[in-house]
Each structure stands twice: as C-alpha cells, then as structure tokens.
Design an enzyme around this catalytic site. Sequence first.
Site, short mmCIF file in Angstrom:
data_model
loop_
_atom_site.label_atom_id
_atom_site.label_comp_id
_atom_site.label_asym_id
_atom_site.label_seq_id
_atom_site.Cartn_x
_atom_site.Cartn_y
_atom_site.Cartn_z
N ASP A 71 0.72 -1.38 0.16
CA ASP A 71 0.09 0.22 0.08
C ASP A 71 0.72 1.24 0.15
OD1 ASP A 71 -0.71 -2.24 1.05
OD2 ASP A 71 -3.14 -1.04 1.64
N HIS B 66 -0.86 4.74 -0.60
CA HIS B 66 -2.23 5.15 0.07
C HIS B 66 -2.13 6.40 -0.16
CE1 HIS B 66 -5.06 2.40 2.36
NE2 HIS B 66 -4.40 1.78 2.09
N ASP C 297 -4.46 -0.23 -3.06
CA ASP C 297 -4.23 0.45 -2.32
C ASP C 297 -2.70 1.64 -2.43
OD1 ASP C 297 -6.55 -0.55 -1.41
OD2 ASP C 297 -5.57 -0.74 0.83
N ASP D 221 -6.22 7.37 -1.27
CA ASP D 221 -7.32 7.03 -0.28
C ASP D 221 -6.03 7.17 0.79
OD1 ASP D 221 -9.63 6.86 -0.81
OD2 ASP D 221 -10.21 5.32 -0.72
N ASN E 116 -8.50 -2.87 -1.98
CA ASN E 116 -10.18 -2.77 -1.42
C ASN E 116 -9.73 -1.37 -1.55
OD1 ASN E 116 -8.24 -2.25 1.09
ND2 ASN E 116 -10.18 -1.33 1.83
N HIS E 117 -9.57 -0.50 -1.42
CA HIS E 117 -9.86 0.98 -1.46
C HIS E 117 -9.75 1.84 -3.41
CE1 HIS E 117 -9.81 3.51 2.21
NE2 HIS E 117 -9.01 2.04 2.44
N ARG F 209 -12.73 -6.91 10.24
CA ARG F 209 -13.09 -5.60 9.49
C ARG F 209 -14.51 -5.15 9.15
NH1 ARG F 209 -8.48 -3.27 6.57
NH2 ARG F 209 -6.12 -4.98 7.38
#
Length: 511
Positions: free
Chosen positions: A244, A246, A273, A276, A305-306, A402
């Site tokens: 990630d 991000h 990811d 975000d 997932n982002h 989660r």
Amino acid sequence: MQFRYDYVVFPLIANVVAVFLCMPNMDTGNSDLSRAEELKNLANEAFKAHKYAQAIDLYSQAIELNGQNAVYWANRSFAHTKLEEYGSAIQDASKAIEGYYRRGAAYLAMGKFKDALKDFQQVKKLSPNDLDSAKKLKECEKAVKKLKFEEAIAVPESKRESVADSIDYRAIEVEPQYLGARIEGDVITLEFVKKMMDDFTNQKCLHKRYAYQIVLQMREMLRALPSLVDIKIPDGNHFTVCGDVHGQFYDLLNIFELNGLPSEENPYLFNGDFVDRGSFSVEVILTLFAFKCMAPSAIYLSRGNHESKSMNKIYGFEGEVRSKLSETFVELFAEVFCCLPLAHVLNEKVFVVHGGLFSVDGVKLSDIKAIDRFCEPPEEGLMCEILWSDPQPLPGRGPSKRGVGLSFGGDVTKRFLQDNNLDLVVRSHEVKDEGYEIEHDGKLITVFSAPNYCDQAHIETYGYGENMGNKGAFIRFEAPDMKPNIVTFAAVPHPDVKPMAYANNFLRMFS
C-alpha cells in the site's frame, strides 16, 4: 424508554475506529456468540413476563459471553429500571451508548450509512440530550436521504454508458501560459514522466488534457488483461513488489530513489491501495499510470479494497480528484479501477494479492483468472475475499476483524499453495511496524509501503524531526530462485497537507 430486543449484531471494521463490537477470531468464539443470543432471547421472554430479576440474570450471562454487544447492556439497563435499580441502569446504559456510538462510527467508516443511522437513533433514545450524538444523527439522516435519492435516479449497470467514451482529450486546448509537463502526440515518454513528477513535487498540477490522456490509455491497457496476470522474470533479473502507498507521493518518490525508476530492466508490482488517506493520491495514481503507459512491462498494478467507489467517497480520493481535477475524473477513475487485475503470479512460484485467501478450500488459479472483475467489489465471494481478507495466527478460518472478507490461518495458506503448486503468498492491506511481517511458517509475507502511515509521528515539513511511525518496505525477488529480499525504509517529509484532508466529513467528526 423503549428498546429493540431482536437487534442484529453485525461484524465491524476494526482498523478504522476503536470498535466496541469486535467479533472473536476463533470458532469457539462463534459458539459463544450463538449461546449469548440464545440467552438474550430467553431474557427477553422473561422481561415480557415481568420477571425482571430473571431477565437481568440471563442478560448478565449473555454479557459474560459477549460483552461487546450493546443490545445486551441496553436491555439489562431497562430491566434494572423496572426494579428501580437506577444506579445499575445508568452504568449499563452508558455501556450501551458507547457500543452503539462506536458501532455507528464503524458503519460510517465502511460507508454503510443506513446501518449507522440505526445505531445513532439508538444512541439518541439512550441519551436524548447529548448534543454531539444529535449532531451525528442529523448527519446520518442527511447521508441516508442523499443515498436514497441517488438510488432513485441511478441508471442500471447494464444501461450505464461509459464516461470514458464521452471524453475526447484531443479537443481540450492547452493554454499558452501552461508551463508544466506535456505529452507530444500519443506516446508517453520517460522525459514526460520525470517532468510530471518534478511538477508534482513542487505542488504543481498536470493539465487536464494530459491527465485524461494518461487515464484513458490506462483504461484500454487494463481492459485487455486477465483478472490474474502471470509474470515471467528471466533468470538473473530482479522484480520488486510494493504494498500500500495510500496517497503518500513523497514516499513513493523515495522508493524510486532507493530502488530505481520503473523500467523494463527494473520492473515493479504495486499491490493495491494506491489512493485514499494520504492527500497526494492524484499525484500517486497519475505517476503509476504514466509509468505503465510508458512501458507496460515496467510496472504492474493490482486492485486493492480502496480502489472502489465506496472507499474513495469516504477516505479522500473522491474529494481530492474533485478538487484537483474535476467531477468527470471521479467517474473515470472509478471505471478504470474496475479494470485493474486482482492478482499476479511471479514465475509460477509467488502469488501476489492485495488482501488474502478464501473462505473455501480448493480455489485454483484458473478460478481467479475466470472472475468477472469489471464491477464494484461485491460484499462476498472470491473477489471480495481477494481484496479484504487477512491472515490470523490460529489455524482454520474466522470472522474478519474488518467486517468484510475473513481471517485465515497457516493451514489455509499451506493448502492453497499446495493446490496450486506455489511457494509463497505475498499480500499487503495491513500496516506493519517494520513495514512487513512474515507469517504462516514463512509461507506468507505482508508488505506495506506507506511509512509513518497517516502521519502517526510528526515530521516537520521539509525539515527534520524524529520519525516514530511505522517503517515502509518493499520486496525484491531475484530469478530463478525467487527468494524474497525485504528492504525497509523510513518516511520522508512532505508538504504541510495533512492526511485525510479531502476525506468525508464523517471521518473528521470522529477523529
């Protein structure tokens, strides 16, 4: 005061807020939850029969098995009031308020506004004079109203036209005063990418014409790929896997400084990811996309997932795109994210996926390759689990911390590798103090490439400061043995734009 006795307890997302209703990660925990529900139902019957002391005893037994359930505390509080035990009632009501409040916050973090609304309505009933809860309830009501309106006017997926088909970037004029990076013709060159990154470093924007060109070219390239991509690394060559990022653009630049720019001789896989949370997500995604357009075999990209509408709406990417580019780009990025592959296999040995493995045994690589990925992520099934699942230390499978996907043990990893004649699983999805973690008897590695995630430790802008946040990491594989060589690194300073600067107001309300 009235309470709902048959309230359903949902699993929650634990890495966003301090979740009060966290489910255990063991099969024995599942049996405890079932028994607790049985006791709650018996207590409800006792309450209805005006046997309040018996009801309190049964609620107490349920709480011993699952003290995270706000409903049990709320119902026991009400039973205490019937016996005029007001001190105990207040204590239990406080526990219930906390539970509903935190679960509501978790649902907001997941974009489940309707579920969040129900919880804040319960908070309002338990604490009618609390101004903070009333404000959050009002915001939830507004969000749900907006959501219902959007659902009412939404065009069915089968009839929805692609926004990409409506864009002609060549018709967009570049003003004479624009001094930034330019693409000459249709070819994206290394010189252009370097100039664009320099401009981004100095907080300058890329002209929308060229941003459109990059994203549209990226879309066409990704659409032609399978859901699982096989990568062949020639003997003597290396390959780098990053986790990630991000939206931490300046840390992405540091990766390139440490490990070299992407090229056919120095290829990368970024494992989802990309956007975000960090407030330079536009710069990150355009940089990664531009390198891919420049040389397709220099960089590979997996969906995380982002890379989804629901996450982007909450965690900042949508707001950032709207601020730095335009509303049209919001829809365009959403389309392109649906084209990203879900997994990669390196030299038929290493399986790379953003989240993790599956709720059933026997999943073959051919099953993953056959997934119709051109959609927003579903809430269950192989695609969901690829994006959301996490490893657990215990064997077997358990519910996800989660609230989406599942937790899987080392035995699950071992069977998956054996079934597919693989050696190793590499995944991302979780921040790690050292930037990585090796689990499941060395058969699974988590790699996370966003150091000092969300500015956990303060670093002075363009200055020097003590970095006490997590490290970042990437993994270099050398063919033919494909043994992982893990490199860790610390965060670098960035301009004074805080993480989540473009995030949904709901997250700022709970920060």
